[in-house]
Design an enzyme around this catalytic site. Structure first.
Site, PDB file in Angstrom:
ATOM      1  N   HIS A   1       7.804  15.079 -11.087  1.00 21.42           N
ATOM      2  CA  HIS A   1       8.087  14.002 -12.066  1.00 21.42           C
ATOM      3  C   HIS A   1       8.729  12.774 -11.422  1.00 21.42           C
ATOM      4  CE1 HIS A   1       7.682  16.492 -16.030  1.00 21.42           C
ATOM      5  NE2 HIS A   1       6.616  16.532 -15.256  1.00 21.42           N
TER       6      HIS A   1
ATOM      7  N   ASP B   1     -17.402  28.679  -2.157  1.00 25.25           N
ATOM      8  CA  ASP B   1     -16.157  28.102  -1.648  1.00 25.25           C
ATOM      9  C   ASP B   1     -16.063  26.671  -2.188  1.00 25.25           C
ATOM     10  OD1 ASP B   1     -13.992  28.341   0.635  1.00 25.25           O
ATOM     11  OD2 ASP B   1     -14.883  26.337   0.754  1.00 25.25           O
ATOM     12  N   ILE B   2     -14.902  26.321  -2.711  1.00 26.01           N
ATOM     13  CA  ILE B   2     -14.721  24.957  -3.221  1.00 26.01           C
ATOM     14  C   ILE B   2     -14.244  24.074  -2.065  1.00 26.01           C
ATOM     15  CG2 ILE B   2     -13.415  23.521  -4.835  1.00 26.01           C
ATOM     16  CD1 ILE B   2     -15.518  25.362  -6.159  1.00 26.01           C
TER      17      ILE B   2
ATOM     18  N   ASP C   1       1.302  16.954 -10.021  1.00 25.86           N
ATOM     19  CA  ASP C   1       1.460  17.186 -11.468  1.00 25.86           C
ATOM     20  C   ASP C   1       0.779  16.076 -12.254  1.00 25.86           C
ATOM     21  OD1 ASP C   1       2.262  17.901 -13.986  1.00 25.86           O
ATOM     22  OD2 ASP C   1       4.356  17.303 -13.706  1.00 25.86           O
TER      23      ASP C   1
ATOM     24  N   HIS D   1      -4.073  19.410 -17.462  1.00 21.01           N
ATOM     25  CA  HIS D   1      -3.676  18.137 -18.074  1.00 21.01           C
ATOM     26  C   HIS D   1      -3.896  17.016 -17.079  1.00 21.01           C
ATOM     27  CE1 HIS D   1       0.453  17.071 -16.465  1.00 21.01           C
ATOM     28  NE2 HIS D   1       0.653  18.366 -16.377  1.00 21.01           N
TER      29      HIS D   1
ATOM     30  N   ASP E   1      -6.289  24.468  -1.436  1.00 21.98           N
ATOM     31  CA  ASP E   1      -7.553  25.113  -1.049  1.00 21.98           C
ATOM     32  C   ASP E   1      -7.643  26.510  -1.669  1.00 21.98           C
ATOM     33  OD1 ASP E   1      -9.963  25.557   0.197  1.00 21.98           O
ATOM     34  OD2 ASP E   1      -9.102  25.956   2.167  1.00 21.98           O
TER      35      ASP E   1
ATOM     36  N   GLU F   1       0.054  15.957 -22.161  1.00 26.57           N
ATOM     37  CA  GLU F   1       0.767  17.216 -21.916  1.00 26.57           C
ATOM     38  C   GLU F   1       2.244  16.928 -21.702  1.00 26.57           C
ATOM     39  OE1 GLU F   1       2.647  20.453 -19.530  1.00 26.57           O
ATOM     40  OE2 GLU F   1       2.399  18.346 -19.013  1.00 26.57           O
ATOM     41  N   GLU F   2       2.498  15.826 -21.005  1.00 26.81           N
ATOM     42  CA  GLU F   2       3.890  15.516 -20.641  1.00 26.81           C
ATOM     43  C   GLU F   2       4.736  15.130 -21.860  1.00 26.81           C
ATOM     44  OE1 GLU F   2       4.999  16.352 -17.925  1.00 26.81           O
ATOM     45  OE2 GLU F   2       3.525  16.141 -16.328  1.00 26.81           O
TER      46      GLU F   2
ATOM     47  N   ASP G   1     -10.164  27.702  -4.805  1.00 33.03           N
ATOM     48  CA  ASP G   1     -11.126  28.797  -4.633  1.00 33.03           C
ATOM     49  C   ASP G   1     -10.873  29.923  -5.642  1.00 33.03           C
ATOM     50  OD1 ASP G   1     -12.413  27.484  -2.592  1.00 33.03           O
ATOM     51  OD2 ASP G   1     -11.361  28.544  -0.983  1.00 33.03           O
TER      52      ASP G   1
HETATM   53  N1  TRP Z   1       3.859  21.664 -17.257  1.00 31.09           N
HETATM   54  C1  TRP Z   1       5.036  21.183 -16.571  1.00 31.09           C
HETATM   55  C2  TRP Z   1       4.868  19.693 -16.393  1.00 31.09           C
HETATM   56  O1  TRP Z   1       3.785  19.217 -16.443  1.00 31.09           O
HETATM   57  C3  TRP Z   1       5.194  21.801 -15.230  1.00 31.09           C
HETATM   58  C4  TRP Z   1       5.595  23.202 -15.304  1.00 31.09           C
HETATM   59  C5  TRP Z   1       6.828  23.689 -15.302  1.00 31.09           C
HETATM   60  C6  TRP Z   1       4.743  24.308 -15.403  1.00 31.09           C
HETATM   61  N2  TRP Z   1       6.821  25.063 -15.394  1.00 31.09           N
HETATM   62  C7  TRP Z   1       5.556  25.437 -15.460  1.00 31.09           C
HETATM   63  C8  TRP Z   1       3.391  24.456 -15.447  1.00 31.09           C
HETATM   64  C9  TRP Z   1       4.993  26.707 -15.555  1.00 31.09           C
HETATM   65  C10 TRP Z   1       2.833  25.727 -15.537  1.00 31.09           C
HETATM   66  C11 TRP Z   1       3.640  26.839 -15.589  1.00 31.09           C
HETATM   67  O2  TRP Z   1       5.845  19.014 -16.236  1.00 31.09           O
HETATM   68 ZN    ZN Z   2       4.421  17.433 -15.517  1.00 35.83          ZN
END
Ligand code: TRP
Ligand code: ZN
Ligand code: CA
Length: 450
Positions: free
Chosen positions: A300, A56-57, A150, A138, A315, A184-185, A319
């Site tokens: 965002h 369990d985490i 996020d 990310h 949670d 990633e963004e 897990d």
């Molecule tokens: N990756 C997107 C972000 O960071 C968020 C996101 C939108 C997303 N739709 C998704 C992530 C579907 C995983 C799957 O802004």
């Molecule tokens: Zn994002």
């Protein structure tokens, strides 16, 4: 078909031949030549051991990581974005935690939008290097907020899972690698850079990549990526066992770092609890929360803080993440002693065409091991006549033994072959050919040990 004695082995004496002939007669008399009608026993003689269950985490640990990321954002202008000091501070925090428990970490630099970006890669020592399971998230936020859901959520859960691997002293059959992506963004820049810089051999060693981006949304849904079916099933099975319904992720397939891996042909999967899309009435009925409201109203935005997390969702997803790492990482070492054999006798025509004996392998996940054992038992009066091949389920052929001048008799030995590029399940064949006339024998049996 040449006779070996005439073309290849003129030194061989008639006396030696007579002795070898007596040897086969002796084997017959001793009952070693069993009836050709003896049933083949093809199947596991030792059942696969179940993989160790994931721990369990602790959600408190995951949330402690989120608090640290929040403090880092607060102390660095309110964000953890690419090219900003909050990003590098986030990476240093994760790296230090991993270094302290025995991970081999590396920081990969790249440039995007005129700023230096960083990926963090952490390898857990051990496991089959030809069978790598990766989990990643990310680590960058957008510029407009601290990015706690996020994607502090995915970053923290992947970190805590990696720490749980170390706490458990977990030594799975596959090699485990964890990753935190930069930028990633800005369009999955870091993960794409990582994948593009892998050699094709390194890419082919990755059995699967699991992505975690937004997994603690405050008005959560439970979405499983609809990509590799085996990975998807591991997640769905976990949620089903907990009685939590799931749906297929549809809020922008390819909108996170798994796309970089998927584009390179690597099997992917992952979890998502929703972003700006609105929860429907039906979804609120099955998951709770508020219909007509975004899964993450702070997506965002500056309000994506530690207050923007549903603890129950985080949670569960944490897990499920650990469960997937344990299950998919188990590999063949967690299924010890799997033996598949065929004991049916097969006569080998003298100086003739090849014969084959099949072994059907079932119930083994993923690929065959890099050290697959092929036990061969051939009774023959002159083993130099024999060419032996292993044929994989897809028809590809590996030579185990060539013909030569070796005048010894039987081949009773075990060959070790790197079969990590082959799917384990399916019909394997031992192909044996006697290429020179005079001496003869039969395949007594053979087996594969995983
Ligand atoms: N990756 C997107 C972000 O960071 C968020 C996101 C939108 C997303 N739709 C998704 C992530 C579907 C995983 C799957 O802004
Ligand atoms: Zn994002
Ligand atoms: Ca022969």
């Amino acid at each position: 078909m040449p006779t070996r004695a005439g073309r290849r082995n003129p030194r061989r004496s008639p006396l030696r031949r007579a002795a070898l002939g007596a040897g086969l007669a002796g084997a017959l008399a001793a009952g070693l030549l069993t009836s050709a009608a003896a049933p083949a026993t093809a199947g596991p003689t030792a059942p696969a051991a179940p993989a160790a269950a994931a721990p369990d985490i602790p959600i408190a640990n995951v949330k402690a990581h989120l608090s640290r990321l929040q403090s880092i954002a607060t102390g660095n202008g309110g964000n953890r974005a690419h090219g900003r000091p909050g990003y590098r501070a986030s990476l240093d925090y994760v790296k230090a935690a991993l270094d302290a428990v025995g991970y081999t970490t590396s920081v990969q630099q790249f440039t995007s939008g005129g700023a230096t970006g960083y990926n963090l890669i952490a390898d857990w020592p051990g496991g089959d290097p030809n069978q790598v399971i990766m989990a990643g998230a990310h680590l960058d936020s957008v510029g407009s907020g601290p990015g706690i859901n996020d994607n502090g959520s995915g970053s923290a859960a992947v970190l805590e899972t990696a720490l749980a691997v170390a706490r458990a002293g977990h030594q799975p059959g596959k090699h485990l690698r964890f990753a935190w992506w930069g930028a990633e963004e800005l369009g999955m820049v870091g993960s794409r850079y990582y994948v593009n810089n892998l050699s094709s051999a390194e890419r082919s060693r990755i059995d699967g990549y699991l992505n975690f981006d937004m997994i603690g949304s405050p008005n959560a849904g439970y979405f499983v990526y609809d990509d590799d079916p085996a990975i998807e099933k591991v997640f769905k099975d976990w949620f089903a066992a907990k009685g939590v319904p799931t749906e297929i992720e549809t809020e922008g397939d390819g909108r996170s770092d798994h796309a970089s891996f998927k584009n390179a042909g690597i099997p992917v999967g992952g979890l998502f609890t929703g972003a700006s899309r609105l929860k429907t009435t039906a979804q609120a009925r099955k998951w709770g929360g508020t219909a007509g409201r975004a899964f993450d109203p702070c997506y965002h935005s500056s309000c994506d803080t530690t207050a923007n997390i549903d603890d129950t969702a985080l949670d569960r997803t944490s897990d499920a993440l650990a469960h997937a790492v344990w299950t998919l990482g188990a590999g063949t070492a967690a299924q010890p002693g799997g033996e598949f054999e065929n004991t049916a006798d097969v006569p080998i025509p003298d100086g003739g065409s090849a014969v084959e004996s099949p072994v059907s392998v079932t119930g083994r996940s993923g690929n065959a091991p890099s050290a697959l054992k092929v036990g061969v038992d051939i009774r023959h009066t002159y083993r130099g006549d024999l060419v032996i091949d292993l044929v994989a389920p897809d028809g590809s052929v590996r030579r185990l033994k060539d013909s030569d001048d070796d005048s010894g008799d039987d081949v009773v030995t075990t060959y070790t072959v790197d079969a990590s590029g082959e799917t384990a399940d399916g019909t394997w064949k031992l192909r044996v050919r006697d290429v020179y006339r005079q001496d003869t024998g039969y395949l007594d049996g053979w087996k594969l040990t995983f």
